[in-house]
Design a protein around this motif. Sequence first.
Motif, PDB file in Angstrom:
ATOM      1  N   ASP A  23      31.193  43.302  32.109  1.00 22.47           N
ATOM      2  CA  ASP A  23      30.627  43.511  30.780  1.00 22.47           C
ATOM      3  C   ASP A  23      31.127  42.453  29.795  1.00 22.47           C
ATOM      4  O   ASP A  23      30.485  42.196  28.775  1.00 22.47           O
ATOM      5  N   ALA A  24      32.275  41.834  30.127  1.00 22.25           N
ATOM      6  CA  ALA A  24      32.808  40.774  29.273  1.00 22.25           C
ATOM      7  C   ALA A  24      32.270  39.404  29.658  1.00 22.25           C
ATOM      8  O   ALA A  24      32.651  38.393  29.048  1.00 22.25           O
ATOM      9  N   GLY A  25      31.397  39.360  30.699  1.00 18.53           N
ATOM     10  CA  GLY A  25      30.740  38.101  31.017  1.00 18.53           C
ATOM     11  C   GLY A  25      30.899  37.582  32.431  1.00 18.53           C
ATOM     12  O   GLY A  25      30.188  36.660  32.837  1.00 18.53           O
ATOM     13  N   GLU A  26      31.830  38.131  33.204  1.00 19.99           N
ATOM     14  CA  GLU A  26      32.018  37.648  34.571  1.00 19.99           C
ATOM     15  C   GLU A  26      30.981  38.275  35.500  1.00 19.99           C
ATOM     16  O   GLU A  26      30.447  39.352  35.205  1.00 19.99           O
ATOM     17  N   ASN A  27      30.707  37.599  36.639  1.00 22.02           N
ATOM     18  CA  ASN A  27      29.836  38.240  37.618  1.00 22.02           C
ATOM     19  C   ASN A  27      30.686  39.068  38.581  1.00 22.02           C
ATOM     20  O   ASN A  27      31.916  39.058  38.519  1.00 22.02           O
ATOM     21  N   THR A  28      30.040  39.770  39.489  1.00 18.63           N
ATOM     22  CA  THR A  28      30.751  40.727  40.344  1.00 18.63           C
ATOM     23  C   THR A  28      31.809  40.069  41.220  1.00 18.63           C
ATOM     24  O   THR A  28      32.856  40.654  41.496  1.00 18.63           O
ATOM     25  N   TYR A  29      31.572  38.837  41.661  1.00 17.81           N
ATOM     26  CA  TYR A  29      32.544  38.144  42.510  1.00 17.81           C
ATOM     27  C   TYR A  29      33.690  37.564  41.677  1.00 17.81           C
ATOM     28  O   TYR A  29      34.860  37.623  42.077  1.00 17.81           O
ATOM     29  N   GLN A  30      33.356  36.991  40.527  1.00 18.54           N
ATOM     30  CA  GLN A  30      34.401  36.465  39.636  1.00 18.54           C
ATOM     31  C   GLN A  30      35.353  37.569  39.194  1.00 18.54           C
ATOM     32  O   GLN A  30      36.560  37.352  39.081  1.00 18.54           O
ATOM     33  N   ALA A  31      34.811  38.777  38.959  1.00 21.82           N
ATOM     34  CA  ALA A  31      35.647  39.885  38.508  1.00 21.82           C
ATOM     35  C   ALA A  31      36.676  40.260  39.563  1.00 21.82           C
ATOM     36  O   ALA A  31      37.843  40.528  39.237  1.00 21.82           O
TER      37      ALA A  31
ATOM     38  N   ILE B 223      37.574  47.079  47.576  1.00 22.32           N
ATOM     39  CA  ILE B 223      38.722  47.070  46.661  1.00 22.32           C
ATOM     40  C   ILE B 223      39.065  48.469  46.137  1.00 22.32           C
ATOM     41  O   ILE B 223      40.107  48.653  45.514  1.00 22.32           O
ATOM     42  N   GLY B 224      38.184  49.433  46.355  1.00 29.26           N
ATOM     43  CA  GLY B 224      38.457  50.789  45.900  1.00 29.26           C
ATOM     44  C   GLY B 224      37.870  51.074  44.530  1.00 29.26           C
ATOM     45  O   GLY B 224      37.553  50.163  43.747  1.00 29.26           O
ATOM     46  N   LEU B 225      37.757  52.375  44.222  1.00 31.79           N
ATOM     47  CA  LEU B 225      37.050  52.797  43.013  1.00 31.79           C
ATOM     48  C   LEU B 225      37.788  52.419  41.740  1.00 31.79           C
ATOM     49  O   LEU B 225      37.173  52.043  40.740  1.00 31.79           O
ATOM     50  N   TRP B 226      39.125  52.508  41.742  1.00 31.39           N
ATOM     51  CA  TRP B 226      39.894  52.200  40.539  1.00 31.39           C
ATOM     52  C   TRP B 226      39.725  50.733  40.141  1.00 31.39           C
ATOM     53  O   TRP B 226      39.424  50.409  38.984  1.00 31.39           O
ATOM     54  N   ALA B 227      39.893  49.843  41.130  1.00 32.28           N
ATOM     55  CA  ALA B 227      39.723  48.413  40.851  1.00 32.28           C
ATOM     56  C   ALA B 227      38.270  48.094  40.519  1.00 32.28           C
ATOM     57  O   ALA B 227      37.988  47.225  39.675  1.00 32.28           O
ATOM     58  N   LYS B 228      37.350  48.805  41.153  1.00 29.62           N
ATOM     59  CA  LYS B 228      35.929  48.587  40.862  1.00 29.62           C
ATOM     60  C   LYS B 228      35.623  48.893  39.397  1.00 29.62           C
ATOM     61  O   LYS B 228      34.863  48.168  38.744  1.00 29.62           O
ATOM     62  N   ALA B 229      36.227  49.960  38.870  1.00 25.53           N
ATOM     63  CA  ALA B 229      36.028  50.298  37.468  1.00 25.53           C
ATOM     64  C   ALA B 229      36.491  49.147  36.570  1.00 25.53           C
ATOM     65  O   ALA B 229      35.834  48.803  35.575  1.00 25.53           O
ATOM     66  N   ALA B 230      37.622  48.530  36.937  1.00 22.67           N
ATOM     67  CA  ALA B 230      38.128  47.397  36.151  1.00 22.67           C
ATOM     68  C   ALA B 230      37.171  46.210  36.229  1.00 22.67           C
ATOM     69  O   ALA B 230      36.953  45.505  35.235  1.00 22.67           O
ATOM     70  N   THR B 231      36.596  45.986  37.421  1.00 23.11           N
ATOM     71  CA  THR B 231      35.667  44.853  37.536  1.00 23.11           C
ATOM     72  C   THR B 231      34.415  45.081  36.696  1.00 23.11           C
ATOM     73  O   THR B 231      33.835  44.120  36.174  1.00 23.11           O
TER      74      THR B 231
ATOM     75  N   THR C 255      29.380  55.419  42.590  1.00 22.66           N
ATOM     76  CA  THR C 255      28.577  55.285  41.375  1.00 22.66           C
ATOM     77  C   THR C 255      27.090  55.198  41.685  1.00 22.66           C
ATOM     78  O   THR C 255      26.262  55.758  40.965  1.00 22.66           O
ATOM     79  N   GLY C 256      26.731  54.505  42.766  1.00 29.17           N
ATOM     80  CA  GLY C 256      25.326  54.355  43.107  1.00 29.17           C
ATOM     81  C   GLY C 256      24.781  55.487  43.954  1.00 29.17           C
ATOM     82  O   GLY C 256      23.724  56.046  43.665  1.00 29.17           O
ATOM     83  N   ASP C 257      25.518  55.849  45.025  1.00 28.50           N
ATOM     84  CA  ASP C 257      25.027  56.853  45.972  1.00 28.50           C
ATOM     85  C   ASP C 257      25.047  58.260  45.390  1.00 28.50           C
ATOM     86  O   ASP C 257      24.186  59.082  45.729  1.00 28.50           O
ATOM     87  N   VAL C 258      26.049  58.561  44.550  1.00 35.41           N
ATOM     88  CA  VAL C 258      26.221  59.925  44.035  1.00 35.41           C
ATOM     89  C   VAL C 258      25.756  60.045  42.588  1.00 35.41           C
ATOM     90  O   VAL C 258      24.972  60.930  42.235  1.00 35.41           O
ATOM     91  N   PHE C 259      26.233  59.133  41.721  1.00 34.12           N
ATOM     92  CA  PHE C 259      25.901  59.229  40.299  1.00 34.12           C
ATOM     93  C   PHE C 259      24.514  58.671  39.977  1.00 34.12           C
ATOM     94  O   PHE C 259      23.980  58.930  38.903  1.00 34.12           O
ATOM     95  N   GLY C 260      23.964  57.865  40.894  1.00 36.73           N
ATOM     96  CA  GLY C 260      22.664  57.256  40.622  1.00 36.73           C
ATOM     97  C   GLY C 260      22.727  56.072  39.685  1.00 36.73           C
ATOM     98  O   GLY C 260      21.749  55.751  39.012  1.00 36.73           O
ATOM     99  N   SER C 261      23.880  55.381  39.638  1.00 31.76           N
ATOM    100  CA  SER C 261      24.026  54.227  38.758  1.00 31.76           C
ATOM    101  C   SER C 261      23.014  53.141  39.102  1.00 31.76           C
ATOM    102  O   SER C 261      22.740  52.869  40.276  1.00 31.76           O
ATOM    103  N   GLU C 262      22.491  52.485  38.081  1.00 28.66           N
ATOM    104  CA  GLU C 262      21.577  51.361  38.261  1.00 28.66           C
ATOM    105  C   GLU C 262      22.276  50.011  38.106  1.00 28.66           C
ATOM    106  O   GLU C 262      21.616  48.973  38.065  1.00 28.66           O
ATOM    107  N   ARG C 263      23.603  50.031  38.024  1.00 32.45           N
ATOM    108  CA  ARG C 263      24.323  48.761  37.963  1.00 32.45           C
ATOM    109  C   ARG C 263      24.300  48.065  39.315  1.00 32.45           C
ATOM    110  O   ARG C 263      24.605  46.875  39.410  1.00 32.45           O
ATOM    111  N   CYS C 264      23.981  48.789  40.370  1.00 30.06           N
ATOM    112  CA  CYS C 264      23.817  48.210  41.697  1.00 30.06           C
ATOM    113  C   CYS C 264      22.557  48.817  42.314  1.00 30.06           C
ATOM    114  O   CYS C 264      21.894  49.647  41.696  1.00 30.06           O
ATOM    115  N   GLU C 265      22.236  48.417  43.541  1.00 32.70           N
ATOM    116  CA  GLU C 265      21.050  48.946  44.217  1.00 32.70           C
ATOM    117  C   GLU C 265      21.422  49.856  45.376  1.00 32.70           C
ATOM    118  O   GLU C 265      20.588  50.192  46.221  1.00 32.70           O
ATOM    119  N   CYS C 266      22.691  50.292  45.431  1.00 35.23           N
ATOM    120  CA  CYS C 266      23.197  51.012  46.600  1.00 35.23           C
ATOM    121  C   CYS C 266      22.481  52.336  46.846  1.00 35.23           C
ATOM    122  O   CYS C 266      22.101  52.651  47.983  1.00 35.23           O
TER     123      CYS C 266
END
Length: 286
Positions: free
Chosen positions: A194-202, A181-189, A139-150
């Motif tokens: 978005d429902a309020g948890e942080n990246t580690y809690q998710a 955890i892999g891309l599929w689980a990452k999508a779930a996190t 998501t970060g390296d290829v898509f350019g997502s700003e949800r992370c700084e990767c």
Amino acid sequence: MFTYLNPDIRQQLIDTGKLLRIDRDGTPVNGETTMLADAAAPRADATAPRADEGVINLLGPIPLPLKMGGQSYQADWYAAVRSAELQKVEELAATLRESGGQNRFATLATSMAVNSVLLIGDAGNADNPLVRVHSNCLTGDVFGSERCECGPQLESALGRISNDPDGGMIVYMAGHEGRGIGLWAKAATYLLQDAGENTYQANQSLGLPTDSRDFTDAAALILFFLGDRPMRLLTNNPKKIEDLSAAGLTQMTIEKHVVGVSKWNKRYLSAKQSWGHKIGDSDIAK
């Protein structure tokens, strides 16, 4: 092993030094051809640990002109994969051949994580090269997502290393999506975040480790190319530092690598900060 390569080409690569194996300490493994044959042979006890479990197969160098962020760079690319991963491909390839499932050979690619090394400049002879161990992030390296700084971290590392007199290397870890955890689980996190948890809690809500990444292969690759020499590691992550140190890298100087801060990832970076990453309040306030 390497059954997806024509055996003649495989031997040619071995003979020309383009295909070799290294152990966990970054030391080349001797008897390449014999060991490849032994690794491919059936084992009486398939559940027993493999003798070459930690051995890494290394293919390269491959000249690779790069363009990122509007800048052009030159690197030598090496592909790296564990012998155990290649054994899985060997077994799956044999099954597909026996069943006539030639149209399913694309599934071979799903069975192994191939890491990459980008060697830049004359890092092997440099006094104090720059090193970045980068966990893959689609998501970060290829898509350019700003949800992370990767993505910005990768781009910045490539620029810094290429412009540094000592050069250096990037180790790109292919099996590290979502801190392992892999891309599929990452999508779930992301939905949980978005429902309020942080990246580690998710991660914990999914019953998964907060960080399951393994940096031992990265350490072996650094030891092979650079040895245990003084180097500057671009990272904010204490786990990465601890893992690389435990694997034999004892002369690292840590350089902060905070880039790509935006309104979209400040909460994410704040969570990393609370988890021990070397990120200051002023960094997030940018």
